[in-house]
Design an enzyme around this catalytic site. Sequence first.
Site, PDB file in Angstrom:
ATOM      1  N   GLU A  75       0.813  -1.220   0.000  1.00 13.89           N
ATOM      2  CA  GLU A  75       0.000   0.000   0.000  1.00 13.89           C
ATOM      3  C   GLU A  75       0.845   1.268   0.000  1.00 13.89           C
ATOM      4  O   GLU A  75       0.487   2.262  -0.637  1.00 13.89           O
ATOM      5  CB  GLU A  75      -0.950   0.001   1.200  1.00 13.89           C
ATOM      6  CG  GLU A  75      -2.147  -0.940   1.053  1.00 13.89           C
ATOM      7  CD  GLU A  75      -1.775  -2.392   1.251  1.00 13.89           C
ATOM      8  OE1 GLU A  75      -2.540  -3.280   0.807  1.00 13.89           O
ATOM      9  OE2 GLU A  75      -0.712  -2.647   1.858  1.00 13.89           O
TER      10      GLU A  75
ATOM     11  N   HIS B 236     -11.208  -5.853   8.393  1.00 15.22           N
ATOM     12  CA  HIS B 236     -11.991  -5.659   7.172  1.00 15.22           C
ATOM     13  C   HIS B 236     -13.293  -4.918   7.469  1.00 15.22           C
ATOM     14  O   HIS B 236     -14.290  -5.093   6.770  1.00 15.22           O
ATOM     15  CB  HIS B 236     -12.316  -7.013   6.520  1.00 15.22           C
ATOM     16  CG  HIS B 236     -11.118  -7.777   6.092  1.00 15.22           C
ATOM     17  ND1 HIS B 236     -10.371  -8.521   6.961  1.00 15.22           N
ATOM     18  CD2 HIS B 236     -10.514  -7.899   4.877  1.00 15.22           C
ATOM     19  CE1 HIS B 236      -9.364  -9.090   6.312  1.00 15.22           C
ATOM     20  NE2 HIS B 236      -9.432  -8.720   5.045  1.00 15.22           N
TER      21      HIS B 236
END
Length: 350
Positions: free
Chosen positions: A84, A154
């Site tokens: 990322e 998540h």
Amino acid sequence: MFSRINRCFSSLLFSTSPEVPTGLPATKRTMLSAINNALDTILTKDQTACIFGEDVAFGGVFRCTDGLRAKHGESRVFNTPLCEQGIAGFAVGLASYGVTTIAEIQFADYIFPAFDQIVNEAAKLRYRTGGQFNCGSLTIRAPYGAVGHGGLYHSQSPEAYFAHTPGLKIVIPRGPVQAKGLLLSSIRDPNPVLFFEPKAMYRASSCDVPDDDYTIPLGKAEIVKHGREVTIIGFGLQLLSLDKAVTRVEKELGITCEIIDLRTIMPLDMETIEKSVKKTGRCVIAHEAPRFGGIGAEIAAKIQEECFLHLEAPVGRVCGWDTPFPLIFEKFYYPDENRAYEEIKRIVLY
């Protein structure tokens, strides 16, 4: 809650917005399809535009980029390594050369390794160089929020971390119509934008979305329901819980509630909020993120600064708890219809 989401969505989340043109050809789309359509529109009209991220070339884990590589080519829709920080750093550099850059972080929970690149590079490049360089053509997309079974990594809602950073814009849509219009505005905005997508709504239901290119302005909230006794503020999936809670409260107490969809977290449309609160005298704010330091705290502070003499009750908040996002206890953590109902009722009867 989420297992029955198809059957319980209110028309509020799948309504249009006043800025969206009417009477045009439209296609019934889910939020996922509307986002895909917006990306296809940009890739077609802007030959500099490119999209990249983990598994993006294959359509992405949620299929938001499905079919775009085949249509627009592997040089414009491509995969990145699982890094990322690298995705964000590459995006900043690419955007600084004027390329329309759309980066995807697979889950908003994964955005934290990219935090330095976003807050210290993307947000500050224009200021640091005295306007000589910028990465205003950068948009970072990421699915956020609860989904019913996501657990710690998540399910998070990280918008407040970035709202503390001057130079960024933060956008969260509530439904398919808003997703397309706000995403097109975000991509064309001359500032770096974080576009958080409520993933629980990706395939939840569908509504008519205009086929033509249209935009919804950033920094402008929408009053989705008018009322007199209390102002209810939310964004994204939270509007489902709020709408259902409002229906119960109005029926039980014989009042009317005004519901505001923020749409843009930064910049915040305090003008719309203040006007509504001065009319109703009461306010309840909801978000999935933890209560402490959340967007609701900032809005509450601004309301007491600007609307203090108009308030009939304290500003109420319905938020996630100040704990990690639990898996088995998600139903107790999530600010659902029942918690919203109790808080609205408390503020109205204060």
